[in-house]
Design an enzyme around this catalytic site. Structure first.
Site, PDB file in Angstrom:
ATOM      1  N   SER A 181       0.973  -1.150   0.038  1.00  0.00           N
ATOM      2  CA  SER A 181       0.059  -0.019   0.074  1.00  0.00           C
ATOM      3  C   SER A 181       1.019   1.210  -0.007  1.00  0.00           C
ATOM      4  O   SER A 181       1.841   1.462  -0.767  1.00  0.00           O
ATOM      5  CB  SER A 181      -0.764   0.049   1.184  1.00  0.00           C
TER       6      SER A 181
ATOM      7  N   ARG B 257     -12.020   6.301  10.552  1.00  0.00           N
ATOM      8  CA  ARG B 257     -11.534   4.692  10.258  1.00  0.00           C
ATOM      9  C   ARG B 257     -12.454   3.908   9.851  1.00  0.00           C
ATOM     10  O   ARG B 257     -12.316   2.914   9.009  1.00  0.00           O
ATOM     11  CB  ARG B 257     -11.050   4.487  11.644  1.00  0.00           C
TER      12      ARG B 257
ATOM     13  N   ASP C  79      -8.895  -5.881  -4.804  1.00  0.00           N
ATOM     14  CA  ASP C  79      -8.437  -4.626  -4.317  1.00  0.00           C
ATOM     15  C   ASP C  79      -8.828  -3.668  -5.268  1.00  0.00           C
ATOM     16  O   ASP C  79      -8.456  -3.350  -6.194  1.00  0.00           O
ATOM     17  CB  ASP C  79      -6.697  -4.856  -4.164  1.00  0.00           C
TER      18      ASP C  79
ATOM     19  N   HIS D 278      -8.382  -5.114  -0.232  1.00  0.00           N
ATOM     20  CA  HIS D 278      -6.781  -4.330  -0.047  1.00  0.00           C
ATOM     21  C   HIS D 278      -6.326  -5.009   1.087  1.00  0.00           C
ATOM     22  O   HIS D 278      -4.833  -5.163   1.191  1.00  0.00           O
ATOM     23  CB  HIS D 278      -7.228  -2.942   0.090  1.00  0.00           C
ATOM     24  N   ASP D 279      -6.743  -5.500   1.975  1.00  0.00           N
ATOM     25  CA  ASP D 279      -6.350  -6.271   3.232  1.00  0.00           C
ATOM     26  C   ASP D 279      -5.642  -7.494   2.995  1.00  0.00           C
ATOM     27  O   ASP D 279      -4.892  -8.178   3.774  1.00  0.00           O
ATOM     28  CB  ASP D 279      -7.475  -6.252   4.298  1.00  0.00           C
TER      29      ASP D 279
END
Length: 368
Positions: A140, A210, A307, A340-341
Site C-alpha cells: 500500500s 477509520r 483490491d 486491499h487487506d
C-alpha cells in the site's frame, strides 16, 4: 535514533532534532549486503514482526511475512522496520515538542511526503552503516515508499518489492481521504489541531475516518460473506435511525472505537496527505516510463484481484513503465477475495511468491 542535522523537506521547510524509532530482526552479515528495509502503511509502525515479551497481543503487523523460515527469512536477511516521521508510534510527530518553540507541534508539524520519509530512512541506514539494500519492501503506502526508494537512491537498492500499491492515487482515493480528514477537522474537539493543550482527543472524527477507510480495505464479497444483511440483535427491526441494527454497523463502529483510542488525529491528516501527494510522474508531464527511467533495481510487484482501492490495473501501470525501460520485473496478480487487506493476510499463493522471490535474492549472492 536521534538526528540533530536538519532534514530538508519537499515543502521547502526543514525539521531538526528529530528521532526515528526502528526495530531490526536477524543478523547483518559481514559485508552488510543482506539488509531489507520494510516500509509501513498508514496506521502501522516499526514493529513489523515478533512479539514484545510480557505484552499480550503485541504481534508485529507483518509477522506472517517476516521471521525465521518465513517468506522474508530472518535467518538469511537483516530486516529493518522504521517508523516514519509524523507518526504516533515513537518517531517525532505532532505530539512531540517543537525545539524551535518549546511547545508541542500539533498542527504546526510540517507536512511530510513519501520522498521526505525515504530521505529520513536513508539517514537511518547511513547511521547503521548500510550503504545498499538487498531489498526494500512495502504494501500500500509502503509500496509507494519502496518505489520511491528506487527513484531517489537507485544505486542503493538491488530489489524493490511493491505490494498492493499504485504510482499515485486516483481521484476516488483522494476523495476518500478528504472526507476522512473533514470528519477529523470538523470534530469540535479538534481545536485546529492543538487539542493536546485542551486535554481532549477528537475521537468522533477519528472514528468516522477509520470507518470510511475500513470500508475501502474490504471487498464487497468479504463484506457480504462476513456480515450480509445480518441484524445485530434478534430478527426484529427497531425502526430507529440512531441504533446499531446491522452486524456491519457494529463491526465498523468497533473498528472506529478501537482506532480512536490509539491513533493521533494530526498524524492521520499528515499521512493521508502524503498519500495524495505521491506522484513520481508529475515531474515528467505524467509520463511514468520517463519517471522510472532512472531506476536500477529489479522489481517484484504483487496485486490482488478484489483490491478496488489499489486495483491491479495500477500495478500493471508500474509494470509496463518498467518494461518500457527494460527493467527486470516479476509480477503476480493474486485471485484473492479479501480486497486491499489481502496484502496483510495468509494467502499461500501470495506468501509463496514472496518466498520464492527472496530465495532468488539470496541465490543471486545478496546474502553472504
Amino acid at each position: 535514533m536521534p538526528f540533530s542535522q536538519p532534514l530538508p523537506l519537499q515543502s521547502g521547510a526543514a525539521i531538526r532534532d528529530y528521532a526515528l524509532s526502528y526495530e531490526t530482526y536477524g543478523q547483518l552479515n559481514a559485508d552488510k549486503s543482506n539488509a531489507v528495509l520494510i516500509c509501513h502503511a498508514l496506521n502501522a509502525s516499526h514493529h513489523v514482526a515478533g512479539v514484545y515479551e510480557g505484552q499480550p497481543r503485541s504481534e508485529g503487523w507483518w509477522d506472517n511475512m517476516i521471521g525465521p523460515g518465513k517468506p522474508v527469512d530472518t535467518d538469511r536477511f537483516f530486516v529493518v522496520g522504521v517508523n516514519n516521521l509524523g507518526s504516533c508510534f515513537g518517531s517525532t510527530g505532532p505530539m512531540h515538542v517543537n525545539p524551535d518553540t518549546g511547545r508541542v507541534y500539533g498542527a504546526d508539524f510540517p507536512v511530510v511526503t513519501v520522498e521526505d520519509w525515504v530521505d529520513a530512512q536513508a539517514r537511518l541506514l547511513d547511521a547503521l552503516g548500510i550503504r545498499q539494500l538487498a531489498a526494500v519492501m512495502g504494501g500500500s503506502l509502503g509500496g509507494m515508499q519502496a518505489l520511491c526508494w528506487s527513484l531517489r537512491y537507485p544505486e542503493r537498492v538491488r530489489h524493490a518489492v511493491v505490494v498492493a500499491s499504485a504510482p499515485n492515487l486516483n481521484a476516488e482515493n483522494i476523495a476518500f481521504n478528504e472526507v476522512a480528514r473533514r470528519a477529523i477537522v470538523t470534530d469540535p474537539d479538534f481545536h485546529g489541531g492543538h487539542f493536546y493543550a485542551q486535554g481532549v482527543v477528537p475521537k468522533r472524527g477519528l472514528r468516522i475516518a477509520r470507518m470510511i477507510g475500513h470500508i475501502t480495505y474490504l471487498s464487497d464479497d468479504v463484506m457480504n460473506e462476513k456480515f450480509g444483511r445480518q441484524l445485530r440483535e434478534g430478527i426484529d427491526l427497531k425502526y430507529s435511525t440512531q441504533d446499531i441494527e446491522f452486524q456491519i454497523e457494529s463491526y465498523l463502529r468497533y473498528q472506529g472505537d478501537k482506532f480512536s483510542e490509539y491513533f493521533d488525529a494530526n498524524t492521520y491528516l499528515l499521512i493521508t496527505r502524503a498519500l495524495d501527494y505521491f506522484d513520481p510522474a508529475r515531474a515528467h508531464c505524467g509520463n511514468l516510463a520517463q519517471a522510472l527511467a532512472q531506476t536500477q533495481a529489479k522489481f517484484l510487484l504483487v496485486s490482488f484481484t478484489t483490491d478496488w482501492r489499489f486495483a491491479p490495473a495500477r500495478s500493471r501501470e508500474i509494470v509496463q513503465a518498467l518494461l518500457d525501460n527494460k527493467r527486470a520485473v516479476t509480477y503476480a496478480e493474486i485471485d484473492a477475495p479479501h480486497g486491499h487487506d489481502a496484502f496483510l493476510l495468509d494467502d499461500a499463493r501470495y506468501l509463496n511468491v514472496v518466498r520464492a522471490y527472496f530465495a532468488r535474492i539470496a541465490a543471486e549472492g545478496a546474502v553472504a
